[in-house]
Every structure is written in C-alpha cells, then in structure tokens.
Write an enzyme that holds these catalytic residues in place. Structure first.
Site, PDB file in Angstrom:
ATOM      1  CB  ALA A  56      -0.909  -0.004   1.234  1.00  0.00           C
ATOM      2  N   GLY A  57       0.784   2.023  -1.049  1.00  0.00           N
ATOM      3  CA  GLY A  57       1.619   3.221  -1.180  1.00  0.00           C
ATOM      4  C   GLY A  57       2.722   2.982  -2.183  1.00  0.00           C
ATOM      5  CB  THR A  71      10.500   7.672  -3.463  1.00  0.00           C
ATOM      6  OG1 THR A  71       9.964   8.959  -3.771  1.00  0.00           O
ATOM      7  CG2 THR A  71      11.888   7.542  -4.044  1.00  0.00           C
ATOM      8  CB  VAL A  72       9.777   4.027   0.073  1.00  0.00           C
ATOM      9  CG1 VAL A  72      10.028   2.709   0.778  1.00  0.00           C
ATOM     10  CG2 VAL A  72      10.714   5.107   0.597  1.00  0.00           C
ATOM     11  CB  ALA A 103       8.365   3.006  -7.124  1.00  0.00           C
ATOM     12  CG  ASP A 145      12.502  12.062  10.317  1.00  0.00           C
ATOM     13  OD1 ASP A 145      11.678  11.257   9.873  1.00  0.00           O
ATOM     14  OD2 ASP A 145      13.738  11.890  10.236  1.00  0.00           O
ATOM     15  CE  LYS A 178      14.079   8.663  10.477  1.00  0.00           C
ATOM     16  NZ  LYS A 178      14.846   9.585   9.596  1.00  0.00           N
ATOM     17  N   GLY A 189      16.001   7.486   1.107  1.00  0.00           N
ATOM     18  CA  GLY A 189      16.069   7.212  -0.321  1.00  0.00           C
ATOM     19  C   GLY A 189      15.461   5.865  -0.642  1.00  0.00           C
TER      20      GLY A 189
END
Lengths: 429, 429
Positions: free
Chosen positions: B10-11, B14-15, B17, B202, B206, B303
C-alpha cells in the site's frame, strides 16, 4: 520452547570465561530477549584448578569435551577451544552429527573446514559463528539477514585489532615494526608467536567467511591472497602520511565480471576514507551493496566482552528458534563462482625502495616500469645523502598485478637497490 | 513454508516503487536468502496512471488499501502510505487484527502508536519496521538481535539526512541556514514543508523507537525533548570549528540511575568523534553496551534504495519464519522505567549571544551565570566594533539544564543582548 536453553561450553580461556560471566551478569536481559533463560549447565577445559575470575558453582565439570556433543542435558555446544583441527573440530563434528546446534568463535575452523562441516548439518540450526568475525560487530547477521536483499559488490575492512594497533602505534610514535611488536607482546595485545596476526592469516580466515556469505558460495580460504605487515617500516608510514594516506592491513573481497577476488595485504587508503579513521584495536567492515550503498560498521573486534556478546547473540537466536542457513542460503542455492587469482588483479601501487643515492638509479627503476607498461603518478625522494642508502617512493597509476610483480623482480635485482622492495597497494576504500 | 511469500503493498511513492523494483531486480538473491520467492501480488496507491518507472505487470491493482488486510491471497501487508493516523493506521490495525503480518517504514506510526499496535498483535510475527529508522542501516536488527546480550547504556546518532546535509553545506560553503534550506528544497533533499525534518520531529520519532528497543520498554514519544536546527547560524558553525567541534542534530537516549533520558537537539561534538565525521545525507548510530563497548554503524538513511533494502530484509525474515517480538522482548518482559525530564539533564553548554559591543556586557552576562552556579570554560569574542552588534560565545563546564534555562531567560532580557540567545549542548559522543 519455554524451558531454559542449556549450554555446554568447551574451552574456558578469556572468551569462555567471558561467556560464563555475561550469561550470569546480564541473565535477566538475556532471558527477556531470548524468551527464556539461557544457562550454562556444563563446562570442559584443560585445567580445573585455574582461577578464571568467574563462578562455576552449580556448573558440571566435564573432563572430555566430546561428552558434551551427546549429553542429553545440553541443548547447545559452545566451542571455544580454537584451532582448525584437533579437539575443536572433533567436538563440532560430533555435535553436528548428533544433531546438536553448535556456537563457535573459531574462525580457523569455519574458514578451513566450513564446507565439510556444512555437509554434516542435517536440518535444524546447525552451526553459528557470529563471534568468528570482527568480535562484537554483528557483521554475520548484517550480511546474512539485515542486508539480505542486496547484491553485494564488495566487503572489505580491518579485521585484526593487533595489526591495527601496531600500525597505529607506528604512526603515532614513529616507531619501527619490531619495537611496536615487542611492546604489543609485553601488553598482551600480540601473542608470543604473533604469526597468525601479523602475517595476515587471521584476517584471511575472517575474509574467507565474509566472502562466502556476501557472495553466496562455499568458503574458499585457499583462494585468499595473503600478505602481512612484517615488511612495513616507519619510513613507509611517514611517506604515506605525506601523500595523504594511512596504511592499514585490509581484507578485501570484491565481485567482478571475472569472479570473486579475495585478498589480504597492507594497503594505503586515503586519509579521509572511513577505514583510515579506524585506529587502535578497533575493527571495521565496509559492505557495499545494491541498492543499500555503503554500510560501515565499527567496533571492538576482539577481547572477552565483545566476543562473548557475539556468542550470546547466537545463543539468543537459538533460544528464539530463529534459523538461518550457515551461509545465508541453502547449500543447493549457493553459486559456484570462480575465485580470481591475484595475478589478475588491477590496481594502483606504492613501491618503496632503499637505493644507493647515486646518479642514474631512478632512471634505471623507471625504465623497468616503462618496459612493463606501468605509468608513474608520483615519485618522492626525501633527503639527499650521496653514496648512502636512501628511500625512494613511487606511486603508479592503475596497472596489472602481473606486470607489477614482474617489474618488481627486475627492480630488486638492480645493483643500486639495497633491500627487497616494499610493495603496498593503494585502495580507494 | 515452501511456497512463495506473497506481498501486498500500500503506497507507491519513491519507497514503494523502490520495493517493487528491488523484489524484481534481485529476485534470485532474495529467493535464495528467503528460502522461497518473495513476490508482489497486489498494490494500492492513489494514482493509477502515474509512471513510477517500474513494471506493475501481473500485479493486481486494489483501489482500497484496506482490502489488502483481509485478502487471503496476500501473506504480508507492506504499509508505505505514511503518517501516524488515517489510511496508514487503519490499514495496519486491520491487518494485525486479521492476524496478517505487517512491514512498514512508518516511523511516525510506530513512535506515536506503537504501544496501541502492540496490543493488537495476537502471537505470530506482528509488525516489523526496520525501514522506519536510519533507512538502510540494519539498526533495529542489531539492537534486538545482534547486540541482544548487552545492557545498553546509550544509543545516539544522526538520524535525519536532510538536517545533516544542511549542516554540512552550511559548514563547507559558509552559508546561512535559510539559503541552505532553499537550496535543499530545490534539490529535493528537503520538503516544501520542511518542519518534520528541521524541527527535529523526524529524528525524535526514530529516537523514541530506538530507545524503546534499547532499554526494553514501551515507546514513549511524548517524553522526547525536541529542538531542531532553525536557530543554527553560520556564526555558530564558524565558532564550533574554531573550538574543534562540529555541529550535528543528534538524537540521544541514555540510561541513568534516574531513568531514561531521550533528547533531540543540535549538539557540538568533538571533531575527532565518530559522529563528527558523518557528513552529507548519511546517518550514523552509536550503540554503547556492556560488554560490547561502542558499535558505530553508518550508511544512507533515506532514499528509495536503502529504505527498500530494509523493507525487503523484513520480508526475508518473515519468509524464513524468523520471529522477534516487536520491541525485542515479550510485552510482559518490558520494564516500566521512568523517562527523565530535560530539566534534570546535566551537561556542558555553548551559548552564543549577539550583543552590543560596549563596556560591561560580558560582566553582566557572566554575573548571571555565576548567580546560577554555572562556571565558564571558554569565552570568545571575535572582532571589535564598538557600538555594533557582535557575537560572543561562552562554553560552560557541566551544569544543570534547569540552571542554564533560568540563566538564559535573564541573559535574554539584558539590554545589550540583541537577539534570542542560541544554546547548543556539548556532547562527547
């Protein structure tokens, strides 16, 4: 899976005692992460009377380590005897044949007999060896699992803390190799017989294991090109500094179209590279994969604590029932990629000569290089002292190892060349 | 366990794909490491017509991602929608409730709703999130498994590539924050709304996740002290350089006798420390444990490639049946250790003021510090320009955050102090 995991340890040297201590001191944390208690129930070692600074109360003492292999009260055998043959190998073979999982820190055994041992595993968890490479750095797990989706291009690094400590001292204190070795032996950082470390064999064992996992093929220790650091002198380190490099003993495994290149040798690495900055007894691994890019892992590569950390991580995986094939994939999925001989290597070289300071010497040397098609990038001669022996350093552009080796024979035979030439490869790592 | 592992994604940003591409390009390696093929059978995303540079042939398109949660043809749901609530959370909850394993890169979701999600897991593999922290660096696996035997003292690091890129550019090019931000946005390194990155949120997500795993307790995002890098100026970076430091946005989780301290803020680290040398978009994690010592892992933190590497590592673990509890131990084994408020922090500070260059200013400032029991280590004032505004930098010895905060209020109110003071903590990390 709810009862405790009972452990039998063979070998109670620094690492063995460290494992016993760790399982006692961090018992609650380890039980939480393992899902059940992990407890040493039996140990075997040569000398029962020696004080190891750790309590063995309530732990059964076994005279013959082989007994652990078939002891129904022992769930896992931890082999910390060491050596590629003899008692260590007998024990591991017996345990695997009995279907008992083995955890070991024995790099020589895995590197030299890994393929044979793999053949003894009949399903189940088999043999685990996180502690065999780079001590506390969880690099086996990173390669087999954490980076498992990647096509690995290369694995390289500093895998021997003794050599790295010595090279660091030579640079920091401008000391000669022999003096640093004596000092390291006095401090217990180097063994009385230092050959396994300083001749690169220990690094080669670790590299052979990493290469097998990285590239999904059987361990091929025999294919590793091995050179140690005995020939590195203070003058090499000083020249490297001047040129913006550090000298490190590297293990390098790299995939090319021709196959897998595995080599261990001193190398000059640019002072700003990740490996140049790894000093003292530390180890570091650089894993280059597609699509992850470069991953660098650094930590202490030896010693009781870091090695015990890795041994117990394997025990925790066993306690949790987490299984991974020995080399990350099933034997029938391993590839049979060729090892590339060192003669086929291409790279840049640093050549250091001790020559009589007289006219024509450099012309003779450079003529030999020219005749072998080797082009020069830099030539340094520091200090003039006509008639005396002076160092000359030559950096070449990328060339063939075979050409360099042939040129080296001719250069060594020149009358003005007074010592065997020192050859240090240049790596961009 | 011999059939393929079928994946629903789902989604497809960039990630997403990147994951589809990786599972196609490295299919053979992944199947060997996973013990069986791992194949995308269904995808769901907003825009069906967009060209994502990857083939979706043979993959079912699903309009409503929630359908994946209960689709019997889908073994694992990969959630790459993002966000702590809405569609991402609905999907993850539905999949867990249906007993279907979930793999996600969603740090906001795990940090802010991890505890609730853990409550939905009824045995089985549950939810995996290696990609949520530090992209391609397998740090979750290192903490939960590879270093599982250790008592962790601290986990700290650089977890946001955008901020680290910006701070690196500010130093290398002597640029101001606003200019670097504009440049990063133009290059696509920073988002149009950069707040989550540059305000530290962010990094805090983490850090909260890492702290939970490192210390074996529930995720406590609310306890993280968060400051970003908006207030860092070129003059701060220049002074740090002069004093032998680099400025980095750090996340730091540390155990003390009082409990667990978790904080995100810009920090000055000695130029020779491991974290000082991490430049550009790279991430790095320093794990300090007993008995392993310090382990440093560095790599690309974001990335498509690195993140996909981590997502697929989780899929490989699922395919192999390797299970680990969400936070490394069973919920009932987690501890309920207190979080220490920032006011209780002790450390050294760097205070940068913009003051009118006139007699008595330094005396006024230092009097305030003295009144709060804060002792000075260094004071720098570069350039004289009577009547103008000039920077003054003060480094303190270790002191209480509460004292420093109180002193700062008074210093900010001094007539000669022309801008809000910038406070940067000093870390030896």
């Amino acid at each position: 899976m709810n009862g405790e995991l009972s452990v039998g340890i063979a070998g109670l040297g620094t690492v063995g005692a460290g494992v016993v201590r760790l399982l006692q001191e961090n018992a609650a944390i380890i039980a939480a992460r393992a899902g059940r208690p992990v407890r040493v129930v039996a140990v075997s070692a040569r000398d029962r009377t020696r004080d190891r600074g750790v309590s063995l109360e309530g732990i059964r003492w076994v005279e013959d380590p082989l007994v652990l292999a078939t002891d129904p009260a022992v769930d896992v055998v931890v082999e910390l005897i060491g050596g590629a043959s003899g008692a260590a190998r007998d024990l591991v073979e017996a345990a695997l044949a009995a279907g008992k999982p083995v955890v070991t820190a024995n790099k020589a055994l895995i590197a030299q007999a890994g393929g044979d041992l793999a053949g003894l595993i009949r399903g189940g968890p088999g043999i685990r060896f996180e502690a065999a490479v780079a001590g506390g750095i969880p690099v086996i797990k990173a390669l087999r699992e954490g980076l498992g989706a990647n096509r690995i291009a290369s694995v390289s690094g500093i895998f021997n803390g003794t050599c790295n400590y010595m090279l660091t001292r030579m640079r920091d204190e401008k000391m000669e190799f022999a003096d640093v070795l004596a000092e390291a032996q006095a401090l217990g950082y180097a063994e009385a017989d230092p050959s396994a470390d300083i001749d690169g064999v220990d690094t080669a064992h670790k590299l052979a294991i990493l290469a097998a996992i990285a590239f999904g093929r059987q361990v091929d220790f025999g294919a590793v090109h091995v050179e140690g650091i005995r020939r590195i002198s203070a003058v090499d380190i000083a020249f490297a500094d001047e040129l913006g490099y550090r000298i490190k003993l590297l293990g390098i495994a790299r995939a090319s179209e021709a196959g897998i290149e595995t080599r261990v040798h001193p190398a000059m690495v640019p002072e700003n590279s990740a490996l140049a900055k790894v000093d003292g007894v530390n180890n570091a691994v650089v894993i280059s994969g597609e699509p992850v890019g470069d991953i660098v892992i650094q930590g202490r590569g030896a010693g009781a604590g870091p090695t015990a950390s890795a041994v117990v991580a394997d025990l925790i995986d066993l306690a949790r029932g987490r299984q991974t094939p020995m080399l990350g994939m099933a034997p029938d999925a391993l590839r049979s990629e060729a090892s590339v001989p060192m003669a086929a290597h291409r790279g840049a070289y640093c050549l250091r000569l001790m020559v009589l300071d007289q006219p024509g010497v450099i012309a003779d040397v450079t003529a030999v290089l020219r005749d072998h098609g080797i082009s020069l990038e830099t030539m340094l001669q520091r200090g003039r002292s006509p008639g005396d022996v002076v160092p000359v350093v030559i950096i070449t552009h990328e060339t063939d190892e075979a050409a360099m080796a042939a040129a080296l024979v001719q250069i060594a035979a020149l009358p003005a060349v007074q010592e065997p030439p020192a050859l240090i490869r240049i790596e961009q790592a």
